[in-house]
Write a protein that holds these residues in place. Structure first.
Motif, PDB file in Angstrom:
ATOM      1  N   LEU A  10       0.813  -1.216   0.000  1.00  0.00           N
ATOM      2  CA  LEU A  10       0.000   0.000   0.000  1.00  0.00           C
ATOM      3  C   LEU A  10       0.848   1.269   0.000  1.00  0.00           C
ATOM      4  CD1 LEU A  10      -2.915   1.030   0.115  1.00  0.00           C
ATOM      5  CD2 LEU A  10      -2.709   1.033   2.602  1.00  0.00           C
ATOM      6  N   GLY A  11       1.934   1.285   0.764  1.00  0.00           N
ATOM      7  CA  GLY A  11       2.791   2.472   0.854  1.00  0.00           C
ATOM      8  C   GLY A  11       3.381   2.886  -0.480  1.00  0.00           C
ATOM      9  N   PRO A  12       4.082   1.992  -1.179  1.00  0.00           N
ATOM     10  CA  PRO A  12       4.648   2.385  -2.481  1.00  0.00           C
ATOM     11  C   PRO A  12       3.590   2.712  -3.540  1.00  0.00           C
ATOM     12  CG  PRO A  12       5.826   0.510  -1.613  1.00  0.00           C
ATOM     13  CD  PRO A  12       4.643   0.724  -0.718  1.00  0.00           C
ATOM     14  N   ILE A  28       0.772  16.649  -1.062  1.00  0.00           N
ATOM     15  CA  ILE A  28       1.565  16.605   0.168  1.00  0.00           C
ATOM     16  C   ILE A  28       0.942  15.680   1.218  1.00  0.00           C
ATOM     17  CG2 ILE A  28       2.473  17.985   2.098  1.00  0.00           C
ATOM     18  CD1 ILE A  28       3.989  18.411  -0.500  1.00  0.00           C
ATOM     19  N   PRO A  29      -0.370  15.772   1.505  1.00  0.00           N
ATOM     20  CA  PRO A  29      -0.930  14.837   2.496  1.00  0.00           C
ATOM     21  C   PRO A  29      -0.815  13.371   2.074  1.00  0.00           C
ATOM     22  CG  PRO A  29      -2.438  16.653   2.157  1.00  0.00           C
ATOM     23  CD  PRO A  29      -1.361  16.783   1.126  1.00  0.00           C
ATOM     24  N   LEU A  30      -1.002  13.087   0.794  1.00  0.00           N
ATOM     25  CA  LEU A  30      -0.894  11.711   0.316  1.00  0.00           C
ATOM     26  C   LEU A  30       0.544  11.217   0.379  1.00  0.00           C
ATOM     27  CD1 LEU A  30      -2.692   9.491  -0.777  1.00  0.00           C
ATOM     28  CD2 LEU A  30      -2.208  10.307  -3.061  1.00  0.00           C
ATOM     29  N   LEU A  31       1.486  12.100   0.107  1.00  0.00           N
ATOM     30  CA  LEU A  31       2.902  11.728   0.208  1.00  0.00           C
ATOM     31  C   LEU A  31       3.282  11.451   1.659  1.00  0.00           C
ATOM     32  CD1 LEU A  31       5.570  11.376  -1.324  1.00  0.00           C
ATOM     33  CD2 LEU A  31       6.011  13.804  -0.888  1.00  0.00           C
ATOM     34  N   ILE A  32       2.824  12.268   2.573  1.00  0.00           N
ATOM     35  CA  ILE A  32       3.107  12.053   3.997  1.00  0.00           C
ATOM     36  C   ILE A  32       2.473  10.754   4.466  1.00  0.00           C
ATOM     37  CG2 ILE A  32       2.637  12.947   6.316  1.00  0.00           C
ATOM     38  CD1 ILE A  32       2.967  15.768   5.098  1.00  0.00           C
ATOM     39  N   LEU A  33       1.238  10.495   4.058  1.00  0.00           N
ATOM     40  CA  LEU A  33       0.557   9.262   4.433  1.00  0.00           C
ATOM     41  C   LEU A  33       1.291   8.036   3.893  1.00  0.00           C
ATOM     42  CD1 LEU A  33      -1.951   7.925   5.727  1.00  0.00           C
ATOM     43  CD2 LEU A  33      -3.025   8.103   3.477  1.00  0.00           C
ATOM     44  N   LEU A  40       5.585   2.274   8.836  1.00  0.00           N
ATOM     45  CA  LEU A  40       4.792   1.314   9.598  1.00  0.00           C
ATOM     46  C   LEU A  40       5.043  -0.108   9.111  1.00  0.00           C
ATOM     47  CD1 LEU A  40       2.558   0.866  11.742  1.00  0.00           C
ATOM     48  CD2 LEU A  40       0.913   1.078   9.865  1.00  0.00           C
ATOM     49  N   ALA A  41       5.216  -0.288   7.818  1.00  0.00           N
ATOM     50  CA  ALA A  41       5.502  -1.620   7.273  1.00  0.00           C
ATOM     51  C   ALA A  41       6.828  -2.153   7.802  1.00  0.00           C
ATOM     52  CB  ALA A  41       5.521  -1.563   5.748  1.00  0.00           C
ATOM     53  N   ILE A  42       7.839  -1.306   7.850  1.00  0.00           N
ATOM     54  CA  ILE A  42       9.146  -1.725   8.373  1.00  0.00           C
ATOM     55  C   ILE A  42       9.041  -2.064   9.850  1.00  0.00           C
ATOM     56  CG2 ILE A  42      11.506  -0.941   8.836  1.00  0.00           C
ATOM     57  CD1 ILE A  42      11.234   0.747   6.245  1.00  0.00           C
TER      58      ILE A  42
END
Length: 62
Positions: A10-12, A28-33, A40-42
């Protein structure tokens, strides 16, 4: 480990979407999320692997 796997995809994906739409207002909000989801995945992967390793190599003290 399952949630880590979901976050690893989901992150990438969200990061790719945010970079492909840089002119939008939610860039910007989507990039931060997406960066938070990648972190969180790590974190979840390390916690899951630690739990697995502890269950395999835990020595009970008498």
């Amino acid at each position: 480990m399952g949630m880590s796997l979901v976050c690893m995809f989901l992150g990438p994906i969200l990061m790719y979407v945010s970079f492909s739409n840089q002119e939008k207002t939610l860039y910007i909000p989507l990039l931060i999320l997406s960066l938070l989801i990648c972190v969180l995945a790590i974190y979840l992967a390390f916690i899951g692997l630690k739990t697995i390793m502890d269950s395999m190599f835990y020595k009970a003290s008498n």
